[in-house]
Enzyme design. Structure first.
Site, PDB file in Angstrom:
ATOM      1  N   HIS A 192       0.849  -1.184   0.000  1.00 34.28           N
ATOM      2  CA  HIS A 192       0.000   0.000   0.000  1.00 34.28           C
ATOM      3  C   HIS A 192       0.888   1.239   0.000  1.00 34.28           C
ATOM      4  CE1 HIS A 192      -3.786  -2.105   1.814  1.00 34.28           C
ATOM      5  NE2 HIS A 192      -3.257  -2.779   0.814  1.00 34.28           N
ATOM      6  N   GLU A 224       1.092   3.848   1.876  1.00 31.29           N
ATOM      7  CA  GLU A 224       1.690   4.236   3.158  1.00 31.29           C
ATOM      8  C   GLU A 224       2.921   3.391   3.483  1.00 31.29           C
ATOM      9  OE1 GLU A 224      -2.893   4.493   3.831  1.00 31.29           O
ATOM     10  OE2 GLU A 224      -1.505   3.359   2.564  1.00 31.29           O
ATOM     11  N   CYS A 238      -6.100   1.708   5.654  1.00 31.80           N
ATOM     12  CA  CYS A 238      -6.751   0.450   6.020  1.00 31.80           C
ATOM     13  C   CYS A 238      -6.284   0.046   7.420  1.00 31.80           C
ATOM     14  CB  CYS A 238      -6.419  -0.640   4.998  1.00 31.80           C
ATOM     15  SG  CYS A 238      -4.699  -1.204   5.073  1.00 31.80           S
ATOM     16  N   CYS A 283      -2.474  -0.580   7.547  1.00 28.75           N
ATOM     17  CA  CYS A 283      -1.657   0.634   7.488  1.00 28.75           C
ATOM     18  C   CYS A 283      -1.842   1.503   8.727  1.00 28.75           C
ATOM     19  CB  CYS A 283      -1.972   1.422   6.216  1.00 28.75           C
ATOM     20  SG  CYS A 283      -1.431   0.584   4.715  1.00 28.75           S
TER      21      CYS A 283
END
Length: 191
Positions: A59, A61, A95, A98
């Site tokens: 992801h 991040e 999410c 993260c």
């Protein structure tokens, strides 16, 4: 309520995160982008790379965190909370995975565009950022609604197309792009 000057600063950084979204969209990735800001400058920027790397943990991040930790100027020494003086601007609510990583890294604060109603870790599904107690890692504040409509529309643009990386492609020929976005009050802080 935040002053207009601080709102303008937040919008400036969110625009930078939106630039990463365009890169993700061009690469046929779920269009999520982020920038990490420290001392009033961007120290890392990233986009989702899950399809490209065939790795569900890539992801935006986490991509940016890896960049920060690998740079000896940004992280000169091993410390328990290397992001304690860093702010994240991300187009979609982090999410649960993260949000947890950000908490463990000691992120100072998070600003995001739209809620993540399926996997959100800053209050939409689970309040990993601060609502869940943790014996060691301090919580952080998360603020939603920054460039919300733009973030929603770019996600819709992605999901209306065929995902060539999907294992079993589904026909989307009859889908229609929805352009109406229900309004919501100004950005809200989430503890």
């Amino acid at each position: 309520m935040a002053s207009q000057d601080s709102q303008d600063v937040h919008l400036k950084w969110m625009q930078a995160a939106m630039g990463m979204v365009e890169e993700a969209l061009a690469a046929q990735e779920v269009p999520v982008g982020c920038v990490f800001v420290r001392d009033d400058k961007i120290i890392a920027r990233a986009r989702n790379r899950t399809n490209q790397l065939r790795n569900a943990t890539r992801h935006a991040e986490l991509e940016a965190i890896d960049e920060i930790l690998a740079d000896k100027e940004l992280t000169p020494e091993i410390t328990e909370y290397p992001l304690s003086n860093t702010i994240l601007y991300v187009t979609v609510e982090p999410c649960i995975m993260c949000a947890s990583a950000l908490r463990q890294m000691g992120i100072k604060e998070v600003y995001y565009g739209c809620d993540n109603d399926r996997f959100g870790g800053c209050g939409s599904v689970l309040g990993v950022n601060s609502a869940l107690p943790h014996p060691k890692h301090p919580g952080y504040r998360a603020h939603s609604g920054y460039l919300r409509d733009e973030a929603i529309m770019i996600l819709r643009r992605f999901y209306i197309t065929e995902n060539t990386n999907a294992p079993v492609p589904k026909s989307k020929t009859n889908r229609v792009l929805k352009t109406d976005i229900p309004s919501r009050s100004s950005p809200k802080p989430q503890s």
